[in-house]
Design a protein around this motif. Structure first.
Motif, short mmCIF file in Angstrom:
data_model
loop_
_atom_site.label_atom_id
_atom_site.label_comp_id
_atom_site.label_asym_id
_atom_site.label_seq_id
_atom_site.Cartn_x
_atom_site.Cartn_y
_atom_site.Cartn_z
N TYR A 68 -10.96 -8.51 8.79
CA TYR A 68 -10.63 -7.12 9.06
C TYR A 68 -10.18 -6.42 7.78
N SER A 69 -10.74 -5.25 7.53
CA SER A 69 -10.31 -4.42 6.41
C SER A 69 -10.79 -3.00 6.63
N VAL A 70 -10.19 -2.08 5.92
CA VAL A 70 -10.62 -0.68 5.91
C VAL A 70 -10.86 -0.30 4.45
N GLU A 71 -12.08 0.03 4.09
CA GLU A 71 -12.40 0.37 2.71
C GLU A 71 -11.55 1.55 2.24
N GLY A 72 -10.89 1.38 1.12
CA GLY A 72 -10.00 2.42 0.61
C GLY A 72 -8.66 2.49 1.32
N GLY A 73 -8.34 1.45 2.09
CA GLY A 73 -7.06 1.44 2.79
C GLY A 73 -5.89 1.46 1.81
N GLY A 74 -4.84 2.16 2.15
CA GLY A 74 -3.73 2.38 1.23
C GLY A 74 -2.58 1.40 1.37
N GLN A 75 -2.72 0.42 2.29
CA GLN A 75 -1.70 -0.60 2.47
C GLN A 75 -2.37 -1.97 2.40
N PHE A 76 -1.66 -2.96 1.86
CA PHE A 76 -2.23 -4.30 1.79
C PHE A 76 -1.31 -5.34 2.41
N PHE A 87 -5.61 -1.89 4.77
CA PHE A 87 -5.77 -1.18 6.04
C PHE A 87 -5.20 0.22 5.90
N GLY A 88 -5.52 1.05 6.86
CA GLY A 88 -5.06 2.44 6.84
C GLY A 88 -6.18 3.37 7.23
N THR A 89 -6.17 4.60 6.73
CA THR A 89 -7.19 5.58 7.07
C THR A 89 -8.39 5.52 6.13
N GLY A 90 -8.23 4.86 4.98
CA GLY A 90 -9.32 4.76 4.03
C GLY A 90 -9.41 5.93 3.06
N LYS A 91 -8.32 6.65 2.87
CA LYS A 91 -8.35 7.82 1.98
C LYS A 91 -8.14 7.44 0.51
N GLY A 92 -7.89 6.14 0.25
CA GLY A 92 -7.75 5.68 -1.13
C GLY A 92 -6.34 5.77 -1.70
N SER A 93 -5.37 6.07 -0.85
CA SER A 93 -3.97 6.13 -1.27
C SER A 93 -3.10 5.79 -0.06
N PRO A 94 -1.81 5.50 -0.27
CA PRO A 94 -0.97 5.09 0.86
C PRO A 94 -0.85 6.15 1.95
N ASP A 95 -0.81 5.66 3.19
CA ASP A 95 -0.57 6.51 4.35
C ASP A 95 0.90 6.50 4.75
N ILE A 96 1.54 5.35 4.58
CA ILE A 96 2.91 5.16 5.06
C ILE A 96 3.77 4.51 3.98
N SER A 97 5.07 4.71 4.11
CA SER A 97 6.05 4.00 3.30
C SER A 97 6.50 2.77 4.09
N PRO A 98 6.27 1.55 3.58
CA PRO A 98 6.65 0.34 4.33
C PRO A 98 8.14 0.30 4.62
N THR A 99 8.49 -0.02 5.87
CA THR A 99 9.90 -0.07 6.26
C THR A 99 10.31 -1.41 6.86
#
Length: 230
Positions: free
Chosen positions: A125-133, A150-162
């Motif tokens: 499972y992966s999302v190309e350009g996902g912003g989290q690893f 993983f993420g939306t694939g926009k090429g930058s982070p979507d979330i701040s890990p908590t």
């Protein structure tokens, strides 16, 4: 440099303390103790001379101007680096959490701006350009067992890990926060499972996700948050 401090259980005496880092900027965000109380430490660094060890998975700095993730194992008395590695690409990569799995493998969770599938290895499972690893290493940090983005694939982070957890079956639990108050972050368009508690988001929410032990797919994912504040 980052600093590691061991205190007694009353938090009134420093047993030992040490620095970790190079000549650049270094940040420590998380640690985990193994069965011998040796310490795995992770974070981000801009130091091209960050201390790495022979046979480490990635012994050289990957990003000439930005941040690389790192993972380092030090002895329980703080006197020795057992093993230490960079983890990243020629883009921004930073590790926020480390966990030890039931088979003593080492798990990292962080952000990336790596292009395409640069950080994907042996993961269905992966999302190309996902912003989290999520990355999984052997105990000695010499081998990358599997990793994915993983993420939306926009090429930058979507979330701040908590938050981050690996359970007894090695399923991977992640939590993060996305909001325009945190810069260009948003929970919009992140994948949600059919049984997710909250199916909709205004972009300013928490995001919870569970991956299976092989990083082969999403077991569960949901948004969590209201609409009254960012």
């Amino acid at each position: 440099e980052g600093c590691v401090i061991k205190m007694d259980n009353q938090l009134n005496t420093i047993i030992w303390s040490t620095y970790l880092g190079g000549t650049g900027d270094d940040a420590i965000y998380s640690l985990a103790l193994d069965q011998r109380d040796d310490i795995y430490i992770t974070g981000g660094t801009t130091s091209s001379d960050f201390p790495t060890t022979t046979n480490a998975y990635q012994s050289s700095y990957q990003d000439s101007i930005g941040v690389d993730a790192f993972i380092t194992k030090i002895s329980n008395n703080g006197n020795q680096i057992f093993t230490s590695s960079y983890f990243g690409t020629n883009r921004y990569d930073q590790s926020y959490f480390v966990e030890i799995g039931s088979e003593n493998n080492i798990y990292l969770f962080g952000q990336t701006k790596a292009t395409g599938l640069q950080l994907v290895s042996n993961a269905p499972y992966s999302v190309e350009g996902g912003g989290q690893f999520v990355a999984v290493f052997n105990e000695g940090l010499t081998t990358l067992i599997r990793s994915t983005v993983f993420g939306t694939g926009k090429g930058s982070p979507d979330i701040s890990p908590t938050a981050f957890l690996v359970d007894v079956c090695n399923k991977v639990y992640i939590a993060g926060w996305g909001s325009n108050l945190g810069g260009p972050l948003s929970t919009l368009n992140l994948p949600v499972s059919y049984d997710g508690y909250q199916q909709d988001t205004d972009g300013n929410d928490l995001y919870l996700m569970v991956l299976d032990d092989a990083l082969g797919g999403i077991v569960y994912a949901t948004y969590f948050g209201g609409s009254q504040s960012n």
